[in-house]
Write a protein that holds these residues in place. Structure first.
Motif, PDB file in Angstrom:
ATOM      1  N   TYR A 402       0.844  -1.192   0.000  1.00 41.08           N
ATOM      2  CA  TYR A 402       0.000   0.000   0.000  1.00 41.08           C
ATOM      3  C   TYR A 402       0.883   1.246   0.000  1.00 41.08           C
ATOM      4  O   TYR A 402       2.107   1.199   0.170  1.00 41.08           O
ATOM      5  N   CYS A 403       0.223   2.391  -0.192  1.00 42.80           N
ATOM      6  CA  CYS A 403       0.897   3.687  -0.072  1.00 42.80           C
ATOM      7  C   CYS A 403      -0.149   4.696   0.370  1.00 42.80           C
ATOM      8  O   CYS A 403      -1.316   4.616  -0.034  1.00 42.80           O
ATOM      9  N   ARG A 404       0.252   5.617   1.225  1.00 43.19           N
ATOM     10  CA  ARG A 404      -0.645   6.699   1.646  1.00 43.19           C
ATOM     11  C   ARG A 404      -0.044   8.032   1.249  1.00 43.19           C
ATOM     12  O   ARG A 404       1.136   8.283   1.438  1.00 43.19           O
ATOM     13  N   ARG A 405      -0.890   8.915   0.704  1.00 43.28           N
ATOM     14  CA  ARG A 405      -0.447  10.264   0.355  1.00 43.28           C
ATOM     15  C   ARG A 405      -1.637  11.207   0.454  1.00 43.28           C
ATOM     16  O   ARG A 405      -2.638  11.023  -0.221  1.00 43.28           O
ATOM     17  N   LYS A 406      -1.508  12.208   1.306  1.00 40.18           N
ATOM     18  CA  LYS A 406      -2.579  13.173   1.540  1.00 40.18           C
ATOM     19  C   LYS A 406      -3.867  12.430   1.888  1.00 40.18           C
ATOM     20  O   LYS A 406      -3.905  11.663   2.827  1.00 40.18           O
ATOM     21  N   CYS A 407      -4.922  12.617   1.117  1.00 42.04           N
ATOM     22  CA  CYS A 407      -6.195  11.963   1.419  1.00 42.04           C
ATOM     23  C   CYS A 407      -6.439  10.759   0.532  1.00 42.04           C
ATOM     24  O   CYS A 407      -7.588  10.371   0.305  1.00 42.04           O
ATOM     25  N   GLU A 408      -5.376  10.176   0.017  1.00 41.99           N
ATOM     26  CA  GLU A 408      -5.531   9.054  -0.898  1.00 41.99           C
ATOM     27  C   GLU A 408      -4.768   7.838  -0.383  1.00 41.99           C
ATOM     28  O   GLU A 408      -3.683   7.962   0.196  1.00 41.99           O
TER      29      GLU A 408
END
Length: 652
Positions: A402-408
């Motif tokens: 997975y990856c998280r960035r800002k609101c995504e």
């Protein structure tokens, strides 16, 4: 696109003469910035630059119209110019002589428009502009004839009339070509006769007298084009370090003939360029190096900060333990070419899916981008993703991380080249799957689901089993994908969700009542999946006849009437094994039974599919009030029922 810049004129020698109706400049100037020429020959420097769109105008306007009649007056101008390529075969876009209503042209466009008009106002009469263009590039979209031509332009970037650059050697029409980018001085005359209303443009080399025949001649009344007060000047479009534009001398006369320039008084900046550069290099070399070094450092810092912001992502302390499952956003951005539409595989209720190849390893991946604004529960969700990421089975799409960035949130899977099963089942434009392929895919998904429910260290409830979430590899092997709704649960614990998730037609009745997703609710969805693969239609089809809207009801009715083969997918054209089709239909009915206690486990489903056990025609079961909404009954008081009877009792 080049940034807009303007013309800086560097004065080398003074003006010879000027008057209210004209002027003569014996000077050389290079088009490298923005300036205006005063009647006394002084230059007002406004902006310095060395590239882009550049303008210069005589500082005072001229009255181009007869105040009594409103007709355009005659005018004449002569100038000598040079276009010098700095890099061979890279020659920029060209320059032009301009008559415009203002020294500052509002809404000027990019370099392709020579800074005179833009895509919005191109061709509009409100421009009130005349230009003679000396083009050194061929722009097909503007109808250019070649990359070395002269054109007459009225209010537009498109030339009304154009011709290859050159001159007529004699009155017999013998034509000689001129290269605008030769680096040699070229004479130009632009003359308008207000009586006969004719505009002439003439060129010649520096050592040839003015030809008798003009290069371009156009019958046109400029009265509607000109305002009472107009400015004269030059416009140029250059590319940094690729092309230099020079004007060596310029004369203009309104209502008369411009003074012929004494060519002996002209000096070519391009020919003096090397000696000037040699002298100034020694004087300013160290300073220039310091400026370049400082600029480079600033640029590197700016680029680094911009790049860091572009690929910035959230990383909290608790995520360290999930490091092996976390991908860098930068790698996903590069893999999908910036999430371009050309890499888009499809859109679903939870986001878009893109294909890509990881940098360095070139591993083919599918990236699902999901909007996720809620911070609460993210830690638990990522923990589940990391857990599911350890699951390995040949009939499960591998969740890489997975990856998280800002609101995504981004979920990364192995790429399945044949996409999803529903595109083969429901889309007639794709190659149709044969029965043996469908039968094998059903067994594949049963095997993968049994592994999730019963064989791994934790129970994983998928919660969204349907044809669109079954993906196919190169050999059309079925793999269960889409773990976005999956939940991990320890053995013996009752999995519960905070909201109902799934797809209409696949949601078990008890799940709709209490919101508790279980392995049994997965089995219900698997039953609906079996029926849609065998029948070639979705579990709920609103456009179908009334009795066929709910697939399981229709199959059950046909089973009761002894017409079970009637529900087979018509696209198969009868090409199937009857015993296998009946097995799948019976299994679908059993798995999608309204009573959870009657549904088999996935290990039992595998036994039925592999022929190790037979689906019973009569089943004994302990019926409860919860199942039927009636009084509890024991096995002693309730006789054995067939599959059909079980559905009838439960109201299906």
């Amino acid at each position: 696109m080049l940034s807009k810049a303007h013309l800086l004129l560097f004065l080398l020698i003074k003006v010879v003469s000027s008057s209210d109706n004209g002027f003569t400049f014996y000077k050389s100037f290079k088009l490298v910035g923005e300036a205006e020429i005063a009647p006394d020959g002084l230059f007002k420097h406004i902006n310095e630059t060395s590239w882009g769109i550049i303008h210069t105008f005589y500082s005072l306007p001229f009255g181009f119209k007869n105040s009594l009649t409103g007709n355009a007056l005659s005018f004449s101008t002569m100038f000598v110019f040079e276009i010098v390529p700095e890099i061979q075969d890279r020659i920029g876009l060209g320059m032009g002589f301009v008559i415009a209503p203002s020294k500052e042209i509002p809404g000027a466009g990019d370099s392709q428009h020579l800074g005179l008009v833009n895509l919005t106002n191109d061709g509009q009469p409100s421009n009130h502009m005349v230009s003679i263009r000396f083009d050194t590039s061929k722009e097909k979209e503007f109808g250019d004839i070649n990359d070395n031509h002269v054109g007459i332009n009225i209010n537009s970037i498109r030339s009304i009339k154009s011709a290859p650059a050159g001159y007529f050697k004699n009155e017999n029409g013998e034509f000689k070509n001129l290269s605008l980018t030769s680096g040699e001085p070229i004479q130009a005359w632009v003359e308008y006769d207000g009586i006969v209303k004719q505009l002439n443009v003439t060129l010649s080399p520096i050592n040839i007298n003015k030809p008798n025949l003009p290069l371009l001649s156009l019958k046109i009344d400029l009265s509607p084009i000109f305002l009472d007060q107009m400015y004269v000047g030059f416009s140029s479009s250059i590319v940094v370090n690729q092309q230099s534009h020079y004007v060596l001398g310029w004369s203009f006369q309104l209502n008369g003939k411009a003074e012929e320039l004494d060519l002996s008084k002209l000096r070519s900046l391009s020919h003096e360029k090397k000696s000037i550069k040699t002298q100034i290099t020694l004087a300013i070399g160290l300073s220039l190096m310091g400026i370049i070094l400082a600029t480079t450092i600033i640029f590197i810092i700016f680029f680094w900060l911009k790049r860091k912001a572009k690929y910035s992502e959230i990383l909290e302390d608790w995520e360290v333990q999930y490091g092996p499952h976390r991908f860098q956003y930068k790698d996903l951005f590069l893999a999908t070419e910036g999430f371009k539409d050309t890499e888009l595989l499809g859109r679903g209720g939870f986001g878009e899916v893109y294909k890509g190849a990881l940098p360095m390893s070139n591993v083919q991946i599918a990236v699902k981008r999901i909007s996720h604004n809620a911070r609460q529960g993210m830690k638990e969700f990522v923990a589940e993703i990391a857990t599911i990421g350890r699951v390995r089975h040949p009939n499960l799409v591998r969740l890489l991380g997975y990856c998280r960035r800002k609101c995504e949130l981004y979920l990364i899977y192995d790429l399945m080249t044949n996409t999803s099963l529903d595109k083969f089942i429901f889309n007639e434009t794709n190659a149709m799957l044969k029965w043996n392929q469908r039968f094998k895919i059903i067994k594949d998904i049963a095997s993968g689901l049994a592994y999730l429910h019963e064989e791994w260290v934790e129970v994983i409830v998928h919660r969204d089993i349907k044809a669109s979430n079954v993906l196919l590899d190169d050999e059309l092997n079925g793999k269960l994908g889409e773990f976005g709704l999956a939940r991990c649960n320890n053995h013996g614990k009752d999995p519960q969700t905070t909201h109902l998730a799934g797809t209409l037609g696949y949601i078990a009745p008890e799940l709709a009542r209490n919101g508790k997703a279980t392995t049994s609710s997965d089995v219900f969805a698997f039953g609906a999946f079996c029926l849609e693969v065998a029948c070639g239609r979705r579990p709920v089809e609103h456009r179908a006849p009334y009795e066929e809207v709910i697939l399981v009801d229709w199959v059950l009715e046909c089973w009761r009437n002894g017409e079970i083969l009637k529900v087979a997918d018509s696209k198969l054209k009868g090409d199937f094994k009857v015993d296998e089709l009946e097995l799948i239909l019976k299994l679908g009915l059993l798995c999608s039974h309204p009573a959870a206690a009657i549904r088999p486990s996935m290990s039992q489903v595998l036994q039925y599919l592999n022929g190790h056990a037979l689906i019973p025609e009569k089943l004994d079961s302990h019926w409860t009030e919860d199942h039927f909404g009636g009084t509890s009954q024991s096995n002693d008081s309730k006789p054995s029922l067939t599959i059909t009877e079980l559905f009838i009792v439960t109201g299906r």
